[in-house]
Structure formats: C-alpha cells, structure tokens
Design a protein around this motif. Structure first.
Motif, PDB file in Angstrom:
ATOM      1  N   ALA A 160      -6.021   1.586 -20.405  1.00  0.00           N
ATOM      2  CA  ALA A 160      -5.529   2.947 -20.005  1.00  0.00           C
ATOM      3  C   ALA A 160      -4.316   3.250 -19.528  1.00  0.00           C
ATOM      4  O   ALA A 160      -4.094   3.730 -18.489  1.00  0.00           O
ATOM      5  N   GLY A 161      -3.236   2.252 -19.788  1.00  0.00           N
ATOM      6  CA  GLY A 161      -1.971   2.521 -19.402  1.00  0.00           C
ATOM      7  C   GLY A 161      -1.524   1.735 -18.026  1.00  0.00           C
ATOM      8  O   GLY A 161      -0.436   1.609 -17.585  1.00  0.00           O
ATOM      9  N   SER A 162      -2.432   0.878 -17.573  1.00  0.00           N
ATOM     10  CA  SER A 162      -2.107   0.274 -16.259  1.00  0.00           C
ATOM     11  C   SER A 162      -1.019  -1.209 -16.569  1.00  0.00           C
ATOM     12  O   SER A 162      -0.208  -1.049 -15.733  1.00  0.00           O
ATOM     13  N   THR A 163      -1.006  -1.498 -17.562  1.00  0.00           N
ATOM     14  CA  THR A 163       0.148  -2.467 -17.903  1.00  0.00           C
ATOM     15  C   THR A 163       1.483  -1.600 -18.096  1.00  0.00           C
ATOM     16  O   THR A 163       2.462  -2.493 -17.717  1.00  0.00           O
ATOM     17  N   TRP A 164       1.452  -0.348 -18.275  1.00  0.00           N
ATOM     18  CA  TRP A 164       2.986   0.298 -18.407  1.00  0.00           C
ATOM     19  C   TRP A 164       2.967   0.896 -17.004  1.00  0.00           C
ATOM     20  O   TRP A 164       4.151   0.669 -16.439  1.00  0.00           O
ATOM     21  N   LEU A 165       1.943   1.272 -16.326  1.00  0.00           N
ATOM     22  CA  LEU A 165       2.337   1.959 -14.873  1.00  0.00           C
ATOM     23  C   LEU A 165       2.598   0.948 -13.837  1.00  0.00           C
ATOM     24  O   LEU A 165       3.529   1.352 -13.252  1.00  0.00           O
ATOM     25  N   LEU A 166       1.711   0.013 -13.635  1.00  0.00           N
ATOM     26  CA  LEU A 166       1.822  -0.724 -12.544  1.00  0.00           C
ATOM     27  C   LEU A 166       3.191  -1.351 -12.370  1.00  0.00           C
ATOM     28  O   LEU A 166       3.784  -1.336 -11.119  1.00  0.00           O
ATOM     29  N   PRO A 167       3.729  -2.142 -13.339  1.00  0.00           N
ATOM     30  CA  PRO A 167       4.865  -2.648 -13.135  1.00  0.00           C
ATOM     31  C   PRO A 167       6.024  -1.910 -12.678  1.00  0.00           C
ATOM     32  O   PRO A 167       6.958  -2.350 -12.073  1.00  0.00           O
ATOM     33  N   ARG A 168       5.991  -0.514 -13.276  1.00  0.00           N
ATOM     34  CA  ARG A 168       7.100   0.431 -12.847  1.00  0.00           C
ATOM     35  C   ARG A 168       7.119   0.863 -11.418  1.00  0.00           C
ATOM     36  O   ARG A 168       8.072   1.294 -10.870  1.00  0.00           O
ATOM     37  N   LEU A 169       6.022   0.537 -10.996  1.00  0.00           N
ATOM     38  CA  LEU A 169       5.680   0.872  -9.545  1.00  0.00           C
ATOM     39  C   LEU A 169       5.921  -0.223  -8.463  1.00  0.00           C
ATOM     40  O   LEU A 169       6.641   0.056  -7.412  1.00  0.00           O
ATOM     41  N   VAL A 170       5.499  -1.301  -8.649  1.00  0.00           N
ATOM     42  CA  VAL A 170       5.497  -2.603  -7.950  1.00  0.00           C
ATOM     43  C   VAL A 170       6.253  -3.703  -8.344  1.00  0.00           C
ATOM     44  O   VAL A 170       6.523  -4.565  -7.532  1.00  0.00           O
TER      45      VAL A 170
ATOM     46  N   TYR B 145       7.012  -6.521 -11.844  1.00  0.00           N
ATOM     47  CA  TYR B 145       6.272  -7.171 -12.855  1.00  0.00           C
ATOM     48  C   TYR B 145       5.325  -8.277 -12.228  1.00  0.00           C
ATOM     49  O   TYR B 145       4.080  -8.356 -12.258  1.00  0.00           O
ATOM     50  N   ALA B 146       5.892  -9.156 -11.156  1.00  0.00           N
ATOM     51  CA  ALA B 146       5.241 -10.394 -10.499  1.00  0.00           C
ATOM     52  C   ALA B 146       4.137  -9.706  -9.602  1.00  0.00           C
ATOM     53  O   ALA B 146       2.892 -10.235  -9.715  1.00  0.00           O
ATOM     54  N   ARG B 147       4.552  -8.643  -8.956  1.00  0.00           N
ATOM     55  CA  ARG B 147       3.224  -8.066  -8.220  1.00  0.00           C
ATOM     56  C   ARG B 147       2.112  -7.329  -8.989  1.00  0.00           C
ATOM     57  O   ARG B 147       0.894  -7.754  -8.668  1.00  0.00           O
TER      58      ARG B 147
ATOM     59  N   GLU C 177      -3.209   1.320   3.273  1.00  0.00           N
ATOM     60  CA  GLU C 177      -2.057   0.760   3.958  1.00  0.00           C
ATOM     61  C   GLU C 177      -1.269   0.121   3.098  1.00  0.00           C
ATOM     62  O   GLU C 177       0.117   0.289   2.871  1.00  0.00           O
ATOM     63  N   ASP C 178      -1.698  -0.899   2.248  1.00  0.00           N
ATOM     64  CA  ASP C 178      -1.053  -1.491   0.983  1.00  0.00           C
ATOM     65  C   ASP C 178      -0.453  -0.563  -0.080  1.00  0.00           C
ATOM     66  O   ASP C 178       0.456  -0.805  -0.822  1.00  0.00           O
ATOM     67  N   ALA C 179      -1.468   0.655  -0.432  1.00  0.00           N
ATOM     68  CA  ALA C 179      -1.021   1.456  -1.333  1.00  0.00           C
ATOM     69  C   ALA C 179       0.272   2.190  -1.124  1.00  0.00           C
ATOM     70  O   ALA C 179       1.269   2.360  -1.588  1.00  0.00           O
ATOM     71  N   LEU C 180       0.338   2.550   0.204  1.00  0.00           N
ATOM     72  CA  LEU C 180       1.371   3.251   0.816  1.00  0.00           C
ATOM     73  C   LEU C 180       2.617   2.382   0.764  1.00  0.00           C
ATOM     74  O   LEU C 180       3.767   2.887   0.497  1.00  0.00           O
ATOM     75  N   ARG C 181       2.357   1.204   1.185  1.00  0.00           N
ATOM     76  CA  ARG C 181       3.721   0.237   1.495  1.00  0.00           C
ATOM     77  C   ARG C 181       4.012  -0.126  -0.138  1.00  0.00           C
ATOM     78  O   ARG C 181       5.469  -0.123  -0.230  1.00  0.00           O
ATOM     79  N   LEU C 182       3.386  -0.365  -0.982  1.00  0.00           N
ATOM     80  CA  LEU C 182       3.762  -0.547  -2.275  1.00  0.00           C
ATOM     81  C   LEU C 182       4.180   0.452  -3.135  1.00  0.00           C
ATOM     82  O   LEU C 182       5.010   0.160  -4.403  1.00  0.00           O
TER      83      LEU C 182
ATOM     84  N   LEU D 173       1.935   3.051  -4.069  1.00  0.00           N
ATOM     85  CA  LEU D 173       0.993   3.404  -5.154  1.00  0.00           C
ATOM     86  C   LEU D 173       0.373   4.719  -4.812  1.00  0.00           C
ATOM     87  O   LEU D 173      -0.462   5.288  -5.603  1.00  0.00           O
ATOM     88  N   CYS D 174       0.771   5.145  -3.615  1.00  0.00           N
ATOM     89  CA  CYS D 174       0.428   6.698  -3.335  1.00  0.00           C
ATOM     90  C   CYS D 174       1.513   7.074  -2.294  1.00  0.00           C
ATOM     91  O   CYS D 174       2.241   6.204  -1.635  1.00  0.00           O
ATOM     92  N   GLU D 175       1.825   8.599  -2.290  1.00  0.00           N
ATOM     93  CA  GLU D 175       2.642   9.255  -1.552  1.00  0.00           C
ATOM     94  C   GLU D 175       2.381   9.304  -0.048  1.00  0.00           C
ATOM     95  O   GLU D 175       2.849   9.329   0.902  1.00  0.00           O
ATOM     96  N   HIS D 176       0.949   9.609   0.208  1.00  0.00           N
ATOM     97  CA  HIS D 176       0.177  10.161   1.492  1.00  0.00           C
ATOM     98  C   HIS D 176      -1.037   9.523   1.476  1.00  0.00           C
ATOM     99  O   HIS D 176      -1.697   9.418   0.626  1.00  0.00           O
ATOM    100  N   VAL D 177      -1.384   9.305   2.831  1.00  0.00           N
ATOM    101  CA  VAL D 177      -2.820   8.601   3.243  1.00  0.00           C
ATOM    102  C   VAL D 177      -3.291   9.949   4.382  1.00  0.00           C
ATOM    103  O   VAL D 177      -2.539   9.915   5.080  1.00  0.00           O
ATOM    104  N   TYR D 178      -4.581  10.254   3.914  1.00  0.00           N
ATOM    105  CA  TYR D 178      -4.924  11.201   4.810  1.00  0.00           C
ATOM    106  C   TYR D 178      -6.449  10.804   5.428  1.00  0.00           C
ATOM    107  O   TYR D 178      -7.029  10.094   4.740  1.00  0.00           O
TER     108      TYR D 178
END
Length: 262
Positions: free
Chosen positions: A144-154, A156-158, A172-177, A179-184
C-alpha cells in the motif's frame, strides 16, 4: 448494518471516519470501496476544501482484514489482485485528490493502515496513537505504498529497521522521525484536528491544489524537471482569483479572504 465510512462536512472540512471499531477499523472491501467513492465525490465538490481521514473508536486502521484474505489450502492468496482493487486505488485517490488530506491518527495504524496515514498531505497524531509496519510478523512485505513512503520520510536504513523488526512507533518517535507534524492530547484530539483543518480550509485552495501537484510530481523529478513544473503550475496559480485577492489584500494592508470568490 452500520455504514463502513461516516461522513461529516463542517466549515469546509469533510471528515471521513472509518467505521469498523470492533476490529480497530481493519479494512474490508466494503470500507475501502466506500472511501474511494467518498474521495471521488469530494474531489468535485466545491464546498469541500479539506478532507480529514480518521477512525472510529480506539483505532485508526489496523490494516487489511486478514480474515477475508486467507487462501484455500494449496491455493495461496493472490495479494496482487487484492491490492489492485482495494488499497492501491485508495492510495492513488488520496495522492491525486485536489484538496489537501489530513490523516487524524487517533489510535493504532498498522500495516496498510500505516500507509494510509503516511500518504496524506498532513499527519496529525493523538497522544494515544501508534504505528507499526507489522507485515514481517506474518511473513509479508510492506505494501500500500509503504516501501515508497517510509524511506522518503526517515531514510532507507531506518525504514528497513522499522519494517524488519515491526517496531511500534510512539507519538514522540513519530514527531522526532517526521512521521507526523503535530501530536495533540487524546482528550482534545477531535477539536484540535477540526481547528487545524479549518485553518487550512481558509487558505487559497487553488494554490494548495497546485502546491500538492508540484510536491507529488517533484518527489521523483530532477531539479531541471522540478523547475519546469514549478514554472508551469505558477502560470495557473497566477491566473487565479485567489492570487488577485492576495495581492489586493497586501496592497490594502488587510487580511485576504480566500473563502469566497469576489
């Protein structure tokens, strides 16, 4: 039978809620088809300026409903056929929708559910959210696109590590990496998402549509190609009434109104 997707339009914001809470919104054919149909309708609806995708109950989307995908003994599931008529059309519909799409990740986003969260233009997370590339736990590769999406964000190795170990990502990890713009906070999540979406809805929609096109196209472009795309799309932006309104507001020292064409 309850509706697989709930729809609510408020202040230019269309919220689509995946509605299978008993299964953490694991995706069956009916839910995926309903989402694609809702997005197709939204794309041509002038009253829709922003789309929010979220889940009912405790989950965002737990991925594919595996109970519907089990192959018969000696006859393995044809995953390619399943993906091409379920998740892949939905991923394309989100990426190609003229309006910006926000994923409001209220709970767990697992497997292809994580892909749905990632493909959106903006990712907002609840403090109760999490994500996991769970595929390796059942001997599959991310889809569902994860192998295209995730390396562009974090990187290849991560991305490989998250996929290989099926690591659960915290807010917390999503914000640091990235993977998200805001946590509420979970108890304020729905209101915060609506407020954010309404602020986005007040921005110039034609410019955002063209910006989305440029960003999507230029993810795989060379610098030369990107410059050409920007110039071409800038012509379209410059011909819009929103550009005229923005310039007029600047000269008149007032706030622009992009919600109503003069």
């Amino acid at each position: 039978m309850s509706q697989p997707v709930l729809s609510k339009l408020q202040s230019g914001v269309l919220t689509l809620t995946m509605n299978r809470p008993d299964t953490l919104n694991s995706a069956d054919d009916a839910m995926l088809s309903a989402l694609v149909s809702a997005l197709e309708e939204a794309g041509s609806a002038p009253e829709v300026r922003v789309v929010v995708l979220t889940g009912a109950g405790r989950g965002f989307c737990a991925g594919a409903d595996l109970s519907m995908m089990a192959g018969n003994a000696g006859s393995p599931t044809r995953f390619s056929e399943h993906l091409e008529h379920t998740f892949n059309p939905l991923i394309r519909a989100i990426a190609e929708l003229p309006q910006p799409v926000i994923s409001a990740v209220n709970g767990v986003a697992a497997g292809a559910g994580a892909s749905l969260a990632l493909i959106c233009d903006i990712r907002l997370w609840s403090s109760a959210a999490s994500a996991v590339q769970v595929f390796s736990n059942i001997g599959l590769i991310p889809d569902a696109g994860s192998t295209w999406l995730l390396p562009r964000l974090v990187g290849y190795a991560r991305a490989f590590e998250l996929m290989a170990f099926a690591e659960r990502v915290t807010p917390e990890d999503a914000l640091r990496l990235g993977l998200c713009e805001h946590v509420y906070a979970a108890e304020q999540f729905a209101a915060q998402v609506q407020g954010y979406a309404e602020r986005l809805a007040a921005r110039p929609l034609s410019a955002l549509t063209l910006t989305k096109q440029a960003l999507r196209l230029n993810l795989s472009a060379t610098l030369h190609e990107a410059l050409h795309t920007e110039a071409r799309l800038q012509d379209a932006a410059g011909a819009s009434w929103e550009h005229q309104e923005g310039v007029a507001a600047f000269l008149e020292k007032r706030k622009p109104n992009f919600l109503k064409q003069p």
